[in-house]
Design a protein around this motif. Structure first.
Motif, PDB file in Angstrom:
ATOM      1  N   PRO A 113      -8.325   4.771  13.210  1.00 26.25           N
ATOM      2  CA  PRO A 113      -8.257   3.313  13.373  1.00 26.25           C
ATOM      3  C   PRO A 113      -9.405   2.621  12.630  1.00 26.25           C
ATOM      4  O   PRO A 113     -10.537   3.111  12.647  1.00 26.25           O
ATOM      5  CB  PRO A 113      -8.397   3.111  14.885  1.00 26.25           C
ATOM      6  N   CYS A 114      -9.100   1.504  12.001  1.00 32.33           N
ATOM      7  CA  CYS A 114     -10.140   0.749  11.283  1.00 32.33           C
ATOM      8  C   CYS A 114     -11.103   0.111  12.287  1.00 32.33           C
ATOM      9  O   CYS A 114     -10.838   0.084  13.498  1.00 32.33           O
ATOM     10  CB  CYS A 114      -9.508  -0.303  10.373  1.00 32.33           C
TER      11      CYS A 114
ATOM     12  N   VAL B  15       2.000   3.252   8.858  1.00 32.29           N
ATOM     13  CA  VAL B  15       1.272   3.641  10.069  1.00 32.29           C
ATOM     14  C   VAL B  15       2.087   3.290  11.308  1.00 32.29           C
ATOM     15  O   VAL B  15       2.718   2.221  11.378  1.00 32.29           O
ATOM     16  CB  VAL B  15      -0.106   2.930  10.136  1.00 32.29           C
TER      17      VAL B  15
ATOM     18  N   CYS C 173      -2.658  -4.266  11.220  1.00 33.31           N
ATOM     19  CA  CYS C 173      -2.590  -2.802  11.402  1.00 33.31           C
ATOM     20  C   CYS C 173      -1.655  -2.438  12.558  1.00 33.31           C
ATOM     21  O   CYS C 173      -1.407  -3.251  13.460  1.00 33.31           O
ATOM     22  CB  CYS C 173      -3.973  -2.248  11.730  1.00 33.31           C
TER      23      CYS C 173
ATOM     24  N   ASN D  12       2.288  -1.024  11.141  1.00 32.14           N
ATOM     25  CA  ASN D  12       1.575  -1.966  10.270  1.00 32.14           C
ATOM     26  C   ASN D  12       2.569  -2.909   9.587  1.00 32.14           C
ATOM     27  O   ASN D  12       3.684  -2.526   9.229  1.00 32.14           O
ATOM     28  CB  ASN D  12       0.661  -1.263   9.255  1.00 32.14           C
TER      29      ASN D  12
ATOM     30  N   PHE E 270       1.440   2.803   2.488  1.00 28.44           N
ATOM     31  CA  PHE E 270       0.813   3.619   3.527  1.00 28.44           C
ATOM     32  C   PHE E 270       1.380   3.153   4.869  1.00 28.44           C
ATOM     33  O   PHE E 270       1.052   2.065   5.360  1.00 28.44           O
ATOM     34  CB  PHE E 270      -0.710   3.424   3.478  1.00 28.44           C
TER      35      PHE E 270
ATOM     36  N   SER F  69       0.825  -1.218   0.000  1.00 24.79           N
ATOM     37  CA  SER F  69       0.000   0.000   0.000  1.00 24.79           C
ATOM     38  C   SER F  69       0.852   1.258   0.000  1.00 24.79           C
ATOM     39  O   SER F  69       0.383   2.335  -0.377  1.00 24.79           O
ATOM     40  CB  SER F  69      -0.904   0.033   1.239  1.00 24.79           C
TER      41      SER F  69
ATOM     42  N   THR G  23      -2.334  -8.971   6.478  1.00 22.31           N
ATOM     43  CA  THR G  23      -1.785  -7.695   6.996  1.00 22.31           C
ATOM     44  C   THR G  23      -2.310  -7.413   8.392  1.00 22.31           C
ATOM     45  O   THR G  23      -3.474  -7.660   8.691  1.00 22.31           O
ATOM     46  CB  THR G  23      -2.191  -6.553   6.034  1.00 22.31           C
TER      47      THR G  23
END
Ligand code: THU
Length: 139
Positions: free
Chosen positions: A92-93, A26, A53, A42, A24, A22, A51
């Protein structure tokens, strides 16, 4: 530890992010009730669904070392090319919110998302995970 210290720790954790897919990255810093701070980043996987987080990475690390009660988390995330000033706030997811719920009082737990050391937002966990299901529901 104060809010700025926690954000700084999240930026440090972000340096260890493994996000080749990604791009991205974190970082998270979890404040434990004993005063310690546990970091997480992550960790992506070639099998994308494997994956993990940054927030769950921090919780897994903390719980694995015997800590089970937390009061705050700082989360920073963005494109790998961004270092000190991120393009947005990394909320946060849903799965991470639920995992944080397991080990905290949602009305007292603080979620800090930051773009830089001086640009942050703060929520209670209950504000971003209302009417949650937790350990008490199974008693
Ligand atoms: N990610 C996190 O680390 N935390 C979140 O709460 C949202 C998403 C990571 C997972 C993945 O490696 C990348 O960000 C893009 O989804």
């Amino acid at each position: 530890m104060d809010r700025n210290g926690l954000i700084k720790a999240a930026f440090e954790a972000r340096k260890n992010a493994y996000a080749p897919y990604s791009n991205f990255k974190v970082g998270a810093a979890l404040l434990c009730d004993d005063g310690s701070v546990v970091k997480g980043a992550n960790i992506e996987n070639a099998s994308y669904g494997a994956t993990i987080c940054a927030e769950r990475s921090a919780v897994c690390s903390a719980v694995s070392s015997g800590k089970r009660s937390f009061s705050a988390i700082a989360v920073v995330g963005g494109d790998a090319s961004e270092t000190d000033l991120l393009g947005g706030y990394a909320m946060p997811c849903g799965i991470c919110r639920q995992v944080l719920r397991e080990f905290s009082d949602p009305d007292a737990f603080t979620v800090i998302v930051a773009r830089s050391l001086t640009d942050s937002r703060e929520y209670t966990l209950s504000a971003i995970l209302p009417e949650s299901f937790g350990p008490d529901n199974l008693k």
